[in-house]
Design a protein around this motif. Structure first.
Motif, mmCIF file in Angstrom:
data_model
loop_
_atom_site.group_PDB
_atom_site.id
_atom_site.type_symbol
_atom_site.label_atom_id
_atom_site.label_comp_id
_atom_site.label_asym_id
_atom_site.label_seq_id
_atom_site.Cartn_x
_atom_site.Cartn_y
_atom_site.Cartn_z
ATOM 1 N N ASN A 74 0.820 -1.202 0.000
ATOM 2 C CA ASN A 74 0.000 0.000 0.000
ATOM 3 C C ASN A 74 0.860 1.262 0.000
ATOM 4 O O ASN A 74 0.362 2.365 -0.186
ATOM 5 N N ALA A 75 2.143 1.096 0.272
ATOM 6 C CA ALA A 75 3.042 2.230 0.171
ATOM 7 C C ALA A 75 3.051 2.735 -1.271
ATOM 8 O O ALA A 75 2.771 1.998 -2.209
ATOM 9 N N SER A 76 3.368 3.992 -1.458
ATOM 10 C CA SER A 76 3.316 4.570 -2.795
ATOM 11 C C SER A 76 4.338 3.902 -3.705
ATOM 12 O O SER A 76 5.399 3.457 -3.265
ATOM 13 N N ILE A 77 3.990 3.845 -4.979
ATOM 14 C CA ILE A 77 4.898 3.265 -5.961
ATOM 15 C C ILE A 77 6.200 4.059 -5.989
ATOM 16 O O ILE A 77 7.285 3.484 -6.128
ATOM 17 N N GLU A 78 6.066 5.360 -5.820
ATOM 18 C CA GLU A 78 7.256 6.215 -5.855
ATOM 19 C C GLU A 78 8.243 5.839 -4.763
ATOM 20 O O GLU A 78 9.462 5.775 -4.993
ATOM 21 N N SER A 79 7.729 5.566 -3.551
ATOM 22 C CA SER A 79 8.630 5.231 -2.446
ATOM 23 C C SER A 79 9.314 3.893 -2.685
ATOM 24 O O SER A 79 10.482 3.714 -2.320
ATOM 25 N N ILE A 80 8.614 2.948 -3.310
ATOM 26 C CA ILE A 80 9.223 1.644 -3.597
ATOM 27 C C ILE A 80 10.311 1.785 -4.656
ATOM 28 O O ILE A 80 11.397 1.216 -4.538
ATOM 29 N N HIS A 81 10.040 2.575 -5.674
ATOM 30 C CA HIS A 81 11.058 2.794 -6.705
ATOM 31 C C HIS A 81 12.237 3.578 -6.145
ATOM 32 O O HIS A 81 13.385 3.364 -6.572
ATOM 33 N N GLU A 82 11.958 4.458 -5.191
ATOM 34 C CA GLU A 82 13.049 5.170 -4.534
ATOM 35 C C GLU A 82 13.921 4.195 -3.749
ATOM 36 O O GLU A 82 15.151 4.309 -3.712
ATOM 37 N N THR A 83 13.263 3.224 -3.138
ATOM 38 C CA THR A 83 13.994 2.181 -2.418
ATOM 39 C C THR A 83 14.897 1.406 -3.366
ATOM 40 O O THR A 83 16.077 1.172 -3.098
ATOM 41 N N LEU A 84 14.358 1.012 -4.507
ATOM 42 C CA LEU A 84 15.139 0.238 -5.474
ATOM 43 C C LEU A 84 16.289 1.063 -6.041
ATOM 44 O O LEU A 84 17.358 0.513 -6.356
ATOM 45 N N ALA A 85 16.095 2.376 -6.168
ATOM 46 C CA ALA A 85 17.150 3.234 -6.695
ATOM 47 C C ALA A 85 18.345 3.297 -5.751
ATOM 48 O O ALA A 85 19.478 3.527 -6.182
ATOM 49 N N SER A 86 18.075 3.080 -4.438
ATOM 50 C CA SER A 86 19.151 3.115 -3.443
ATOM 51 C C SER A 86 19.800 1.758 -3.251
ATOM 52 O O SER A 86 20.800 1.645 -2.538
ATOM 53 N N TYR A 87 19.235 0.764 -3.878
ATOM 54 C CA TYR A 87 19.726 -0.596 -3.689
ATOM 55 C C TYR A 87 21.005 -0.807 -4.497
ATOM 56 O O TYR A 87 21.041 -0.526 -5.700
ATOM 57 N N THR A 88 22.053 -1.306 -3.854
ATOM 58 C CA THR A 88 23.356 -1.401 -4.527
ATOM 59 C C THR A 88 23.916 -2.817 -4.626
ATOM 60 O O THR A 88 25.006 -3.000 -5.163
#
Length: 454
Positions: A74-88
């Motif tokens: 239910n979290a926003s799609i934007e926050s999930i994609h932001e999470t993936l962008a920080s994933y290294t």
């Protein structure tokens, strides 16, 4: 001393400075990243991210954990994609994704979101993928091409019907729940050449042919009300079979390599068989008899056999109606049942036709069973077992005389038994345990069988 950052100052008490929990030594933070990553693998990713406020040491730990879990979609799609962008991390070992029916207003938005997460996992050579999709979703072609995937779990009330070639060349374990399967499932099997374990729970399938799946050794199937009325299974290479609920007249074809089986039906199947003659065409009763005879024949070479209460009741009905029992090669028999009248003839018949039996494990299950009175109507009213074993529920606390009679029944119908283990769980109190122990000791010495109470 390092001043706390803004994030640390707003963190929950204890999280701001975990070292005070260990006498001034932050033992957890001193662990290698590999261990911290393993610890974070047990929590959802959004929880793992919150550890970044603990200290500078933790700030980027979650970014490299090889396990991602999105359970609160239910979290926003934007926050999930932001999470993936920080994933290294260069590689994802496991991704778990849960999407319920209320996560998105539009089906297209939901599908695009799932697609993007699955693509991200595939691009990072994911090995374990778990998808719980509670609403409509169409599996895209790219989903079926992943050479790094080793374990796949899908819970989805949608069709898994690939129109493309499947390439899961490393897949070893496949578990499907609630999926609609058709003839295109053969593509999944042919595209998974090293598949070893197949689990189907509540899936709709009328024929399962594993003849070309030469690496599959374990097959686990549970049917439901929505399953087809008939299902034919051909699995010549499997060594282990777990089959639950064959209400729909499940038939086994070639299972010639089978050495271990766990067989049971759901609780109302014995009742359904008992009332067939009264409600419908009498020939359907014959269908069940043939099905039971065929299934027993397919289990002839099984050395480790586990059966449940409902299957034992089915055997009791089969015995009363003259279904021939083949000679079995069972060496270890596990009984998951309670001690009630309707199971007794089935147990006795099973033992009598297992001349190589060495070990019996008895696990007491719940007493409740709605088929009991129907099955008892089909049994011989003159059978002296009626005077020994209860016709309804068995016991909440183990009654020594009843358990002793059950032990004697088992010993009476075996000649080669060496070990008998009875797991009575919470049904034993101190006084009953002492009394039963003495009875078991006496019977053990008399019959030269090791009897263990647990």
């Amino acid at each position: 001393m390092e001043e706390p950052t803004k994030e640390e100052s707003t963190a929950p008490a204890g999280a701001r400075n975990p070292s005070h929990l260990f006498g001034g030594v932050d033992s957890i933070s001193s662990l290698p990243d590999e261990i911290l990553h393993h610890i974070l693998s047990f929590v959802p990713t959004n929880v793992a991210i919150t550890t970044s406020v603990l200290s500078k040491r933790w700030r980027h730990v979650w970014c490299k954990t090889p396990y991602l879990s999105f359970t609160n979609i239910n979290a926003s799609i934007e926050s999930i994609h932001e999470t993936l962008a920080s994933y290294t991390a260069p590689k994802i070992m496991g991704l778990h994704l849960y999407v319920d029916s209320e996560s998105f207003e539009e089906a297209s938005e939901r599908s695009n979101h799932v697609d993007s997460l699955v693509k991200f996992a595939i691009s990072h050579n994911v090995e374990k993928l778990s998808l719980v999709l509670k609403d409509y979703y169409v599996f895209s072609d790219f989903f079926f091409s992943n050479p790094s995937l080793k374990q796949l779990i899908v819970d989805s009330r949608n069709k898994m019907s690939p129109k493309c070639t499947v390439s899961w060349t490393s897949l070893q374990t496949l578990s499907l729940r609630n999926c609609l399967l058709d003839e295109s499932f053969a593509k999944v099997l042919s595209g998974s050449p090293v598949l070893e374990t197949l689990t189907l729970r509540s899936c709709s399938i009328s024929c399962l042919d594993l003849s070309e799946s030469r690496r599959i050794r374990r097959l686990d199937i549970e049917f439901t009300n929505s399953s087809p009325k008939k299902c034919h299974i051909v699995a010549p290479h499997i060594h282990y079979l777990r089959l639950i609920d064959f209400r729909q007249k499940c038939t086994l074809g070639d299972v010639s390599s089978l050495t271990e089986a766990d067989i049971d039906s759901i609780y109302f199947v014995p009742r359904f068989w008992c009332i067939q003659v009264d409600l419908e065409d009498p020939s359907k009763d014959l269908d069940y008899q043939v099905m039971m005879q065929t299934m027993l024949e397919k289990l002839q070479n099984v050395e480790n056999l586990t059966v449940g209460l409902s299957f034992l009741q089915m055997l009791s009905i089969a015995e009363f109606r003259g279904v021939p029992f083949p000679t079995l090669k069972v060496k270890t028999l596990t009984l998951k049942t309670t001690i009630i009248r309707s199971a007794v003839p089935g147990i006795a018949k099973l033992l009598q036709h297992s001349p190589e039996l060495k070990k019996i494990f008895f696990y007491k299950t719940e007493d409740w069973n709605c088929a009991e009175k129907y099955v008892n109507r089909c049994l011989d009213p003159q059978d002296p077992q009626d005077l020994i074993f209860p016709a309804k529920s068995a016991f909440k606390v183990a009654k020594p005389d009843l358990v002793a009679s059950f032990i004697e029944l088992l010993l009476l119908n075996t000649r080669t038994l060496e070990t008998l283990v009875l797991q009575l769980r919470s049904c034993l109190n101190t006084s009953n345990y002492d009394e039963l122990s003495q009875i078991a000791l006496t019977l053990s010495r008399k019959n030269k069988v090791s009897i263990v109470l647990k």
